[in-house]
Write an enzyme that holds these catalytic residues in place. Sequence first.
Site, PDB file in Angstrom:
ATOM      1  N   GLU A 178       0.821  -1.033  -0.014  1.00  0.00           N
ATOM      2  CA  GLU A 178       0.152   0.082   0.007  1.00  0.00           C
ATOM      3  C   GLU A 178       0.902   1.354   0.053  1.00  0.00           C
ATOM      4  OE1 GLU A 178      -3.067   0.132  -0.594  1.00  0.00           O
ATOM      5  OE2 GLU A 178      -3.939  -1.974  -0.072  1.00  0.00           O
ATOM      6  N   ASP A 224      -4.812  -9.105  -8.219  1.00  0.00           N
ATOM      7  CA  ASP A 224      -5.006  -8.155  -9.379  1.00  0.00           C
ATOM      8  C   ASP A 224      -3.913  -7.276  -9.865  1.00  0.00           C
ATOM      9  OD1 ASP A 224      -5.000  -6.884  -6.994  1.00  0.00           O
ATOM     10  OD2 ASP A 224      -7.073  -5.818  -7.014  1.00  0.00           O
ATOM     11  N   GLU A 278     -18.775  -5.236  -2.581  1.00  0.00           N
ATOM     12  CA  GLU A 278     -17.430  -5.858  -2.577  1.00  0.00           C
ATOM     13  C   GLU A 278     -17.422  -7.425  -3.026  1.00  0.00           C
ATOM     14  OE1 GLU A 278     -14.870  -4.067  -2.208  1.00  0.00           O
ATOM     15  OE2 GLU A 278     -13.188  -5.612  -1.464  1.00  0.00           O
ATOM     16  N   GLU A 306     -12.423   0.829  -9.857  1.00  0.00           N
ATOM     17  CA  GLU A 306     -12.212  -0.252 -10.795  1.00  0.00           C
ATOM     18  C   GLU A 306     -13.449  -0.040 -11.857  1.00  0.00           C
ATOM     19  OE1 GLU A 306     -11.733  -0.921  -7.456  1.00  0.00           O
ATOM     20  OE2 GLU A 306      -9.674  -1.288  -7.394  1.00  0.00           O
ATOM     21  N   THR A 324      -1.175   1.055 -10.541  1.00  0.00           N
ATOM     22  CA  THR A 324      -2.491   0.415 -10.041  1.00  0.00           C
ATOM     23  C   THR A 324      -3.276   1.347  -9.135  1.00  0.00           C
ATOM     24  OG1 THR A 324      -3.319  -1.412  -9.287  1.00  0.00           O
ATOM     25  CG2 THR A 324      -1.390  -0.714  -8.082  1.00  0.00           C
TER      26      THR A 324
HETATM   27  C1  DMJ Z   1      -6.525   0.720  -4.883  1.00  0.00           C
HETATM   28  O1  DMJ Z   1      -5.549   1.029  -3.788  1.00  0.00           O
HETATM   29  C2  DMJ Z   1      -5.615   0.140  -5.941  1.00  0.00           C
HETATM   30  O2  DMJ Z   1      -6.213   0.269  -7.127  1.00  0.00           O
HETATM   31  C3  DMJ Z   1      -5.271  -1.345  -5.958  1.00  0.00           C
HETATM   32  O3  DMJ Z   1      -4.370  -1.973  -6.729  1.00  0.00           O
HETATM   33  C4  DMJ Z   1      -6.369  -2.110  -5.438  1.00  0.00           C
HETATM   34  N1  DMJ Z   1      -7.437  -1.170  -5.513  1.00  0.00           N
HETATM   35  C5  DMJ Z   1      -7.579  -0.177  -4.612  1.00  0.00           C
HETATM   36  C6  DMJ Z   1      -8.942   0.466  -4.740  1.00  0.00           C
HETATM   37  O4  DMJ Z   1      -9.845  -0.149  -5.040  1.00  0.00           O
END
Ligand code: DMJ
Length: 595
Positions: A144, A284, A388, A409, A492
């Site tokens: 994170e 993911d 979710e 997303e 991401t």
């Molecule tokens: C974000 O922090 C990033 O996209 C991560 O890869 C997974 N998803 C969260 C938000 O949903």
Amino acid sequence: MPSRRSGTPAFVLLLLVISLSFCTSSSELDSRWAAKKLEMRDKVREMFYHAYENYMTYAFPHDELKPLTKSYTDSLSELGNLKLEHLPTDYSGSALTLIESLSSLAFLFHSLVIMGNNTEFERAVGWLSKNLSFDVDARVNLFECNIRVLGGLVSAHILASDSKNRLIQGSYDNELLGLAEDLGRRFLPAFDTPTGLPYAWVNLKYGVMEGETTETSTSGCGSLILEMGALSRLTGDPRYEFAALRALRKLWSMRSSLNLFGTTLDVMTGEWIEHSSGIGAGVDSFYEYLVKAHILFGKDDYWRMFQSAYLAVQKYFRHGSWYHEADMRSGRATYWQLTSLQAFWPGLQAKVSDCNIINQVLVGDVRAANSSHREFFSVWEKYGVLPERYLLDYQTVHPTEKYYPLRPELAESTFYLYHATKDPFYIEVGEAIVNSLNFYTKVEGGFASIRDVTTMQREDHQHSFFLAETCKYLYLLFDDSFLAGRNYVFTTEGHPLPVLSDWHDRLPEAYIPSNWTYVKSRMPTERASAMSLQVCPATSLNLGEGQQPIESVCHVVDARGDHRCLRDEECGVDATSCRSRSCSIAGYCGLWLLV
Ligand code: DMJ
């Protein structure tokens, strides 16, 4: 004859009138869409501003806003699935939402910058340069912290130092890069394991704590390469890229014979803990980073890894338009559930299709992406937002995971698919998303997550990714003018990194792991599916006149061109049904079980 002579101009006139009225109506339509996009763009800008201003008023310099109580949370040290056993002592926030907002400030308010009006980006950079410190006793989640803080800083540094953007009117002395480098250095102890797989948690001041959990996720090991690679390229210090690459390579070596991965693993032993996985939580961004690393750093190895991994996903996880989870060892389906995080996948497929750098077009996959996107959107429409977790076999929301934390997303995929197809349907989807967000989640103090999509009860949390991603992708859907003439890969977390030819250079020899190959193969020139070596001629689709054949994405060729075999494993996957072929007693590959 006279009648003929006079008839011809009348006919031509008629044609002219018809075609003129057609032109008028299609251009009217275009201008209506253009007006709609402008209107929606302004709405998204307002949403961002409302979220940002409330954060700045009630939460800054803490991490995130609690919009219902107009207070704050220092969430960076609490992020991730693995829970904290003890809270850090002197951790008081890292202005996480401000860092996450930087690139959005640049994008959303760019037109104002051009008019010389906006200084918010510059103000934010100035504050962070002076006040941000990572020398704190805080146990943070590496993944994170990497995607949000390191990614946010590196990306904003690049935006700030590009004078074309005119984001900084005063002086900028690479302060954000200095901060990013300091943070990157604090990450390195996490990689000090026998496998090179990093710990999930690291204390920014003291490194890995005694008795730290050795469990981490696939994304935790496989989604570091963009940010850490960019940091190495910017600083000239190869340690960050090398650490991330080593972890990725180790992870890759742990794939099953089906080219599948699990969800969690032990960093000390390199053994899998959770063998079931899909394209959602815990995995993911690993898939996402394989292809994006190829685009950013130009190495074919990433592309080859992505191809095999992508193909395995399509083969074992896809069921029509849905994706379920499966056991990495057997490929057997485990959970028939849609998760909100999976909604990025159609966007990834569209992004790859749009990727002319690699000169391959995933023609068939845009169609697959479109049908999955429609399914996700149908669930969004059913509840008003995306839960979710949604049980596919019962067509209902999961009993405990009913929340919607303002995730980006679906908006992200909508943006990519609009970009790839220009189909106004996606503008309508974007409008529906914006309206839902304003209707259900907007409160006086910002935007609140939804605790339960069946009651729309709200939760006191505005996640930083709402500003970094949700608002940004919605904005870009309606106005991508900032992207014109620029070639970005979005991390991401939605932070842009430019595709630079310099970054396609090799690493210094000393840092090239011995079995890592850099040989660039010739790119295919014809338009083909990204599964270039594994596509088959289109046989299953009804093509209209003049339509390009669309190739199947699930087809895997048999090991031998003459379709002879000794074992089932030598037979590939059928393009039409996506079923594995098997080896007959006579030694031929086919769909024998179905005959
Ligand atoms: C974000 O922090 C990033 O996209 C991560 O890869 C997974 N998803 C969260 C938000 O949903």
